[in-house]
Design an enzyme around this catalytic site. Structure first.
Site, mmCIF file in Angstrom:
data_model
loop_
_atom_site.group_PDB
_atom_site.id
_atom_site.type_symbol
_atom_site.label_atom_id
_atom_site.label_comp_id
_atom_site.label_asym_id
_atom_site.label_seq_id
_atom_site.Cartn_x
_atom_site.Cartn_y
_atom_site.Cartn_z
ATOM 1 N NE ARG A 111 -2.687 -1.076 3.324
ATOM 2 C CZ ARG A 111 -2.479 -2.279 3.860
ATOM 3 N NH1 ARG A 111 -2.784 -3.359 3.191
ATOM 4 N NH2 ARG A 111 -1.960 -2.397 5.064
ATOM 5 C CD GLU A 115 3.763 -9.897 18.604
ATOM 6 O OE1 GLU A 115 3.167 -9.355 17.657
ATOM 7 O OE2 GLU A 115 3.211 -10.212 19.668
HETATM 8 P P1 AMP Z 1 4.393 -1.749 11.665
HETATM 9 O O1 AMP Z 1 5.617 -2.370 11.065
HETATM 10 O O2 AMP Z 1 3.946 -2.425 12.915
HETATM 11 O O3 AMP Z 1 4.529 -0.250 11.828
HETATM 12 O O4 AMP Z 1 3.216 -2.027 10.658
HETATM 13 C C1 AMP Z 1 3.089 -1.264 9.564
HETATM 14 C C2 AMP Z 1 2.645 -2.041 8.365
HETATM 15 O O5 AMP Z 1 1.547 -2.904 8.628
HETATM 16 C C3 AMP Z 1 2.180 -1.089 7.314
HETATM 17 O O6 AMP Z 1 2.658 -1.541 6.067
HETATM 18 C C4 AMP Z 1 0.681 -1.099 7.403
HETATM 19 O O7 AMP Z 1 0.140 -1.092 6.112
HETATM 20 C C5 AMP Z 1 0.327 -2.384 8.119
HETATM 21 N N1 AMP Z 1 -0.564 -2.184 9.279
HETATM 22 C C6 AMP Z 1 -0.240 -2.405 10.578
HETATM 23 N N2 AMP Z 1 -1.274 -2.175 11.396
HETATM 24 C C7 AMP Z 1 -2.302 -1.790 10.584
HETATM 25 C C8 AMP Z 1 -3.663 -1.393 10.837
HETATM 26 N N3 AMP Z 1 -4.189 -1.362 12.064
HETATM 27 N N4 AMP Z 1 -4.411 -1.041 9.781
HETATM 28 C C9 AMP Z 1 -3.894 -1.066 8.528
HETATM 29 N N5 AMP Z 1 -2.634 -1.426 8.236
HETATM 30 C C10 AMP Z 1 -1.837 -1.783 9.252
#
Ligand code: AMP
Length: 169
Positions: free
Chosen positions: A58, A95
């Site tokens: 995305r 994780e």
């Molecule tokens: P992080 O690495 O934990 O910051 O997760 C970010 C990635 O996971 C991004 O590419 C987001 O598109 C996706 N993502 C994580 N949590 C969500 C959420 N609650 N809603 C939509 N996309 C999420």
């Protein structure tokens, strides 16, 4: 215009306990999407990037039109095995287990000013890995940016560069 009106909440996706923030309605509305790209340009512009790096998948949707709008180049940060030619990989901890992202080895010249983007900042693990990878390639990563920031996860604290977002939950 309140961009939150165009972000759909989907409970328990992709797994139980996750409230997914879906940007599909934002993409579906030309006016709201144009406003999103213009607001991103306002917060990214001061960092004066030459190249915008988008994170699969995305992040591509956000970054490619923004790069065109701002007159910047665009480059892809992809999951392992998707990019042709020589690549620079970076493996990072999840994780449970680990994951690897890559860029093409000629995608960015050393010292180039880069801003890296994705749709949502959650824990910051993905953006942090992308920043490390771009740094490994010699890029001058000036900032990171997302449309949506899940502030309760404090992901921005993990990032070694300034972070910009348009919508916060
Ligand atoms: P992080 O690495 O934990 O910051 O997760 C970010 C990635 O996971 C991004 O590419 C987001 O598109 C996706 N993502 C994580 N949590 C969500 C959420 N609650 N809603 C939509 N996309 C999420």
């Amino acid at each position: 215009m309140d961009l939150k009106d165009y972000i759909r909440d989907v409970a328990d996706f992709p797994k139980p306990g996750i409230l997914f923030r879906d940007i599909s309605p934002l993409l579906a509305d030309a006016g709201a999407w144009r406003a999103t790209i213009e607001r991103l340009a306002d917060v990214v512009g001061p960092h004066k990037p030459a190249i915008l790096a988008g994170i699969e998948s995305r992040g591509f949707l956000v970054t490619a039109p923004l790069a065109l709008h701002m007159g910047c180049g665009f480059m892809m940060v992809r999951k392992r095995g998707k990019l042709p030619g020589r690549t620079i990989p970076h493996t990072y901890a999840l994780e449970y287990g680990e994951d690897t992202i890559e860029i093409q080895d000629n995608a960015v010249k050393p010292g180039t000013r880069v801003v890296v983007l994705d749709d949502v900042l959650a824990t910051g693990g993905t953006l942090n890995a992308a920043i490390s990878l771009l740094g490994k390639a010699g890029a001058d990563v000036r900032a990171a940016c997302c449309i949506i920031e899940l502030t309760f996860l404090e992901g921005r604290k993990r990032l070694p560069v300034p972070f910009e977002s348009l919508v916060r939950y």
